[in-house]
Design a protein around this motif. Structure first.
Motif, PDB file in Angstrom:
ATOM      1  N   GLU A  32       0.835  -1.207   0.000  1.00 30.15           N
ATOM      2  CA  GLU A  32       0.000   0.000   0.000  1.00 30.15           C
ATOM      3  C   GLU A  32       0.868   1.255   0.000  1.00 30.15           C
ATOM      4  OE1 GLU A  32      -3.482   2.042   2.810  1.00 30.15           O
ATOM      5  OE2 GLU A  32      -2.335   0.303   3.508  1.00 30.15           O
ATOM      6  N   ILE A  33       1.863   1.285   0.863  1.00 31.57           N
ATOM      7  CA  ILE A  33       2.754   2.444   0.936  1.00 31.57           C
ATOM      8  C   ILE A  33       3.490   2.649  -0.383  1.00 31.57           C
ATOM      9  CG2 ILE A  33       4.845   3.334   2.044  1.00 31.57           C
ATOM     10  CD1 ILE A  33       3.891   1.936   4.620  1.00 31.57           C
ATOM     11  N   ASN A  34       4.038   1.575  -0.934  1.00 30.60           N
ATOM     12  CA  ASN A  34       4.786   1.671  -2.186  1.00 30.60           C
ATOM     13  C   ASN A  34       3.922   2.219  -3.309  1.00 30.60           C
ATOM     14  OD1 ASN A  34       6.734  -1.383  -1.648  1.00 30.60           O
ATOM     15  ND2 ASN A  34       6.983   0.673  -0.841  1.00 30.60           N
ATOM     16  N   LEU A  35       2.703   1.681  -3.448  1.00 29.39           N
ATOM     17  CA  LEU A  35       1.837   2.083  -4.556  1.00 29.39           C
ATOM     18  C   LEU A  35       1.342   3.520  -4.391  1.00 29.39           C
ATOM     19  CD1 LEU A  35       2.110  -0.875  -5.258  1.00 29.39           C
ATOM     20  CD2 LEU A  35      -0.348  -0.987  -5.641  1.00 29.39           C
ATOM     21  N   LEU A  36       1.027   3.919  -3.166  1.00 26.33           N
ATOM     22  CA  LEU A  36       0.579   5.294  -2.946  1.00 26.33           C
ATOM     23  C   LEU A  36       1.705   6.288  -3.229  1.00 26.33           C
ATOM     24  CD1 LEU A  36      -1.578   4.932   0.301  1.00 26.33           C
ATOM     25  CD2 LEU A  36      -2.384   5.212  -2.042  1.00 26.33           C
ATOM     26  N   GLN A  37       2.919   5.936  -2.846  1.00 23.20           N
ATOM     27  CA  GLN A  37       4.047   6.814  -3.139  1.00 23.20           C
ATOM     28  C   GLN A  37       4.327   6.892  -4.634  1.00 23.20           C
ATOM     29  OE1 GLN A  37       7.103   5.096  -0.625  1.00 23.20           O
ATOM     30  NE2 GLN A  37       6.618   6.467   1.089  1.00 23.20           N
ATOM     31  N   MET A  38       4.139   5.773  -5.346  1.00 27.92           N
ATOM     32  CA  MET A  38       4.315   5.790  -6.797  1.00 27.92           C
ATOM     33  C   MET A  38       3.275   6.676  -7.463  1.00 27.92           C
ATOM     34  SD  MET A  38       5.156   1.727  -7.347  1.00 27.92           S
ATOM     35  CE  MET A  38       5.328   1.794  -9.133  1.00 27.92           C
ATOM     36  N   LEU A  39       2.085   6.778  -6.858  1.00 32.23           N
ATOM     37  CA  LEU A  39       1.024   7.632  -7.390  1.00 32.23           C
ATOM     38  C   LEU A  39       1.211   9.093  -6.998  1.00 32.23           C
ATOM     39  CD1 LEU A  39      -2.090   5.369  -6.723  1.00 32.23           C
ATOM     40  CD2 LEU A  39      -1.174   5.971  -8.970  1.00 32.23           C
ATOM     41  N   GLY A  40       2.167   9.360  -6.096  1.00 34.22           N
ATOM     42  CA  GLY A  40       2.397  10.723  -5.648  1.00 34.22           C
ATOM     43  C   GLY A  40       1.437  11.187  -4.571  1.00 34.22           C
ATOM     44  N   GLU A  41       0.801  10.235  -3.886  1.00 33.86           N
ATOM     45  CA  GLU A  41      -0.137  10.591  -2.821  1.00 33.86           C
ATOM     46  C   GLU A  41       0.617  11.107  -1.599  1.00 33.86           C
ATOM     47  OE1 GLU A  41      -3.666  10.309  -2.834  1.00 33.86           O
ATOM     48  OE2 GLU A  41      -3.287  10.126  -4.991  1.00 33.86           O
ATOM     49  N   GLU A  42       0.005  12.051  -0.901  1.00 33.03           N
ATOM     50  CA  GLU A  42       0.620  12.615   0.304  1.00 33.03           C
ATOM     51  C   GLU A  42       0.157  11.901   1.568  1.00 33.03           C
ATOM     52  OE1 GLU A  42      -0.143  16.767   0.386  1.00 33.03           O
ATOM     53  OE2 GLU A  42       1.035  17.200  -1.431  1.00 33.03           O
ATOM     54  N   ASN A  43      -1.059  11.418   1.570  1.00 29.36           N
ATOM     55  CA  ASN A  43      -1.607  10.756   2.748  1.00 29.36           C
ATOM     56  C   ASN A  43      -1.231   9.274   2.719  1.00 29.36           C
ATOM     57  OD1 ASN A  43      -3.027  10.257   5.087  1.00 29.36           O
ATOM     58  ND2 ASN A  43      -5.018  10.110   4.062  1.00 29.36           N
ATOM     59  N   VAL A  44      -0.008   8.988   3.161  1.00 29.63           N
ATOM     60  CA  VAL A  44       0.524   7.627   3.129  1.00 29.63           C
ATOM     61  C   VAL A  44       0.582   7.082   4.557  1.00 29.63           C
ATOM     62  CG1 VAL A  44       2.508   6.180   2.518  1.00 29.63           C
ATOM     63  CG2 VAL A  44       1.883   8.135   1.074  1.00 29.63           C
ATOM     64  N   PRO A  45       0.017   5.893   4.817  1.00 30.03           N
ATOM     65  CA  PRO A  45       0.033   5.336   6.183  1.00 30.03           C
ATOM     66  C   PRO A  45       1.429   4.912   6.607  1.00 30.03           C
ATOM     67  CG  PRO A  45      -0.842   3.730   4.648  1.00 30.03           C
ATOM     68  CD  PRO A  45      -0.671   4.992   3.860  1.00 30.03           C
ATOM     69  N   ALA A  46       1.614   4.793   7.911  1.00 32.66           N
ATOM     70  CA  ALA A  46       2.896   4.349   8.451  1.00 32.66           C
ATOM     71  C   ALA A  46       2.996   2.831   8.372  1.00 32.66           C
ATOM     72  CB  ALA A  46       3.036   4.806   9.904  1.00 32.66           C
ATOM     73  N   PRO A  47       4.214   2.282   8.329  1.00 30.89           N
ATOM     74  CA  PRO A  47       4.373   0.816   8.326  1.00 30.89           C
ATOM     75  C   PRO A  47       3.784   0.197   9.598  1.00 30.89           C
ATOM     76  CG  PRO A  47       6.427   1.908   7.728  1.00 30.89           C
ATOM     77  CD  PRO A  47       5.498   2.984   8.223  1.00 30.89           C
ATOM     78  N   VAL A  48       3.435  -1.056   9.500  1.00 35.25           N
ATOM     79  CA  VAL A  48       2.921  -1.791  10.663  1.00 35.25           C
ATOM     80  C   VAL A  48       4.050  -1.971  11.672  1.00 35.25           C
ATOM     81  CG1 VAL A  48       1.964  -3.994  11.455  1.00 35.25           C
ATOM     82  CG2 VAL A  48       1.166  -2.977   9.319  1.00 35.25           C
ATOM     83  N   LYS A  49       3.776  -1.664  12.921  1.00 30.74           N
ATOM     84  CA  LYS A  49       4.802  -1.752  13.960  1.00 30.74           C
ATOM     85  C   LYS A  49       4.807  -3.136  14.624  1.00 30.74           C
ATOM     86  CE  LYS A  49       4.722   3.175  15.072  1.00 30.74           C
ATOM     87  NZ  LYS A  49       4.531   4.180  16.138  1.00 30.74           N
ATOM     88  N   PRO A  50       5.979  -3.604  15.031  1.00 32.15           N
ATOM     89  CA  PRO A  50       6.052  -4.903  15.733  1.00 32.15           C
ATOM     90  C   PRO A  50       5.323  -4.840  17.071  1.00 32.15           C
ATOM     91  CG  PRO A  50       8.212  -4.190  14.956  1.00 32.15           C
ATOM     92  CD  PRO A  50       7.300  -3.015  14.797  1.00 32.15           C
ATOM     93  N   ILE A  51       4.841  -5.985  17.503  1.00 26.94           N
ATOM     94  CA  ILE A  51       4.174  -6.107  18.793  1.00 26.94           C
ATOM     95  C   ILE A  51       5.204  -6.540  19.819  1.00 26.94           C
ATOM     96  CG2 ILE A  51       2.399  -7.340  20.102  1.00 26.94           C
ATOM     97  CD1 ILE A  51       0.857  -7.644  17.474  1.00 26.94           C
ATOM     98  N   ASN A  52       5.401  -5.683  20.838  1.00 27.50           N
ATOM     99  CA  ASN A  52       6.375  -5.924  21.904  1.00 27.50           C
ATOM    100  C   ASN A  52       7.790  -6.118  21.347  1.00 27.50           C
ATOM    101  OD1 ASN A  52       4.288  -5.894  23.827  1.00 27.50           O
ATOM    102  ND2 ASN A  52       3.914  -8.083  23.534  1.00 27.50           N
ATOM    103  N   GLU A  53       8.047  -5.530  20.155  1.00 28.81           N
ATOM    104  CA  GLU A  53       9.363  -5.678  19.503  1.00 28.81           C
ATOM    105  C   GLU A  53       9.737  -7.151  19.328  1.00 28.81           C
ATOM    106  OE1 GLU A  53      10.952  -3.198  18.223  1.00 28.81           O
ATOM    107  OE2 GLU A  53       9.483  -1.761  19.000  1.00 28.81           O
ATOM    108  N   GLU A  54       8.709  -8.019  19.260  1.00 27.61           N
ATOM    109  CA  GLU A  54       8.961  -9.453  19.231  1.00 27.61           C
ATOM    110  C   GLU A  54       8.465 -10.095  17.942  1.00 27.61           C
ATOM    111  OE1 GLU A  54       8.187 -13.364  22.111  1.00 27.61           O
ATOM    112  OE2 GLU A  54       7.292 -11.426  22.588  1.00 27.61           O
ATOM    113  N   TYR A  55       7.297  -9.706  17.479  1.00 31.25           N
ATOM    114  CA  TYR A  55       6.744 -10.293  16.263  1.00 31.25           C
ATOM    115  C   TYR A  55       5.872  -9.267  15.546  1.00 31.25           C
ATOM    116  CZ  TYR A  55       2.495 -10.995  19.048  1.00 31.25           C
ATOM    117  OH  TYR A  55       1.395 -10.809  19.846  1.00 31.25           O
ATOM    118  N   ILE A  56       5.577  -9.562  14.286  1.00 27.31           N
ATOM    119  CA  ILE A  56       4.771  -8.670  13.480  1.00 27.31           C
ATOM    120  C   ILE A  56       3.703  -9.480  12.776  1.00 27.31           C
ATOM    121  CG2 ILE A  56       6.198  -8.844  11.397  1.00 27.31           C
ATOM    122  CD1 ILE A  56       5.823  -5.767  11.125  1.00 27.31           C
ATOM    123  N   LEU A  57       2.519  -8.923  12.639  1.00 28.39           N
ATOM    124  CA  LEU A  57       1.385  -9.647  12.056  1.00 28.39           C
ATOM    125  C   LEU A  57       1.137  -9.211  10.620  1.00 28.39           C
ATOM    126  CD1 LEU A  57      -1.079  -9.581  15.080  1.00 28.39           C
ATOM    127  CD2 LEU A  57       0.386 -11.457  14.341  1.00 28.39           C
TER     128      LEU A  57
END
Length: 297
Positions: free
Chosen positions: A272-297
């Motif tokens: 989603e981030i890559n494609l929105l940036q390729m389109l030149g969109e300004e409202n780009v969401p942040a990457p998903v953050k890890p849970i407890n710095e242990e795992y990511i969903l």
């Protein structure tokens, strides 16, 4: 998906505590039976836990190999979707004639909706997909379909044909983009096959039965020389087998919403981030953050 090399003992115990209690009760029962019922009547031969341990090793090895194959295949499928998604957006942005640039942008946005719809289906969250990437006409067109992501691909194919009919792309680019749609369909189908194919339950069931029989027989054998400490040793050896088996079974369903699964949330957000940036969109969401710095969903 786990991000750390070392797994906390508390996480392992949370996954195994119920089985641990059953094993401890079994070990205590085996010790008491040995001590008060059969100690003066017969000796349990050590060959019994030896044979059972060998059988368990084969079953756990098979289970874990097959489970990891499913997990790795799922990861390769979604890795392919990442690459093809970027190529799809790049082709629509740069290959399409400026007269149809709005339709090309709509198709890029719609692809993000396709990925979220596929992710929601794989995780059983059929109503939790990013509908904001679809137009009102798109939502109306797919509303009667049970397979939303497949319906979205049909819309993509329709609009790709429109671009070709308007001569906004040449025949070579049309074939190239259509092949990407075919690959999206392949990735969708392979993901659905992995999710809907039930792992043979007999292997998992027999492994659990063999582990229980092994723990009981092992405790009976070593109680002859270790006394009450055989309860602790029986649990320790059983814990090793149980932890290994549970670890493998956690990979059987790679699209489940747990720490060992494929990080679909992170992958779809990255696309989603890559494609929105390729389109030149300004409202780009942040990457998903890890849970407890242990795992990511």
């Amino acid at each position: 998906m786990l991000l750390v090399q070392n797994i906390r003992l508390s996480r392992i115990l949370r996954n195994t505590w119920q089985v641990d209690l059953i094993m401890i009760v079994s070990c205590v029962a085996a010790y008491l039976i040995r001590e008060f019922l059969i100690a003066h009547h017969l000796d349990i031969p050590a060959i019994i836990p030896t044979v059972l341990g060998t059988a368990i090793a084969f079953f756990i090895g098979f289970n874990n190999n097959q489970a990891y194959d499913r997990w790795w295949e799922a990861r390769k499928v979604w890795g392919g979707l990442v690459n093809d998604s970027r190529s799809w957006a790049r082709g629509l942005i740069h290959y399409v004639d400026p007269t149809d640039v709005q339709l090309a942008r709509t198709m890029v946005f719609r692809h993000i909706g396709f990925l979220y719809a596929l992710k929601a289906s794989l995780r059983g969250e059929t109503h939790n997909f990013r509908a904001e990437y679809l137009t009102a006409e798109d939502e109306t067109a797919i509303s009667s379909h049970t397979n939303l992501h497949n319906a979205i691909l049909a819309l993509q194919s329709r609009d790709l044909q429109t671009l070709a009919r308007n001569k906004s792309i040449d025949s070579f680019r049309f074939i190239e983009l259509n092949e990407m749609l075919v690959r999206f369909t392949d990735g969708m189908g392979m993901s659905e096959r992995i999710k809907n194919t039930v792992f043979p339950t007999t292997y998992s069931y027999l492994t659990k039965v063999f582990i229980w029989l092994f723990v009981v027989s092992f405790t009976l054998v070593i109680s002859q020389s270790m006394g009450v400490w055989s309860i602790f040793m029986g649990w320790i050896i059983g814990f090793v087998f149980v932890s290994t088996q549970i670890n493998g079974m956690s990979l059987v369903n790679p699209f489940e919403n747990n720490s060992a699964s494929i990080p679909l949330n992170s992958i779809t957000r990255t696309i989603e981030i890559n494609l929105l940036q390729m389109l030149g969109e300004e409202n780009v969401p942040a990457p998903v953050k890890p849970i407890n710095e242990e795992y990511i969903l």
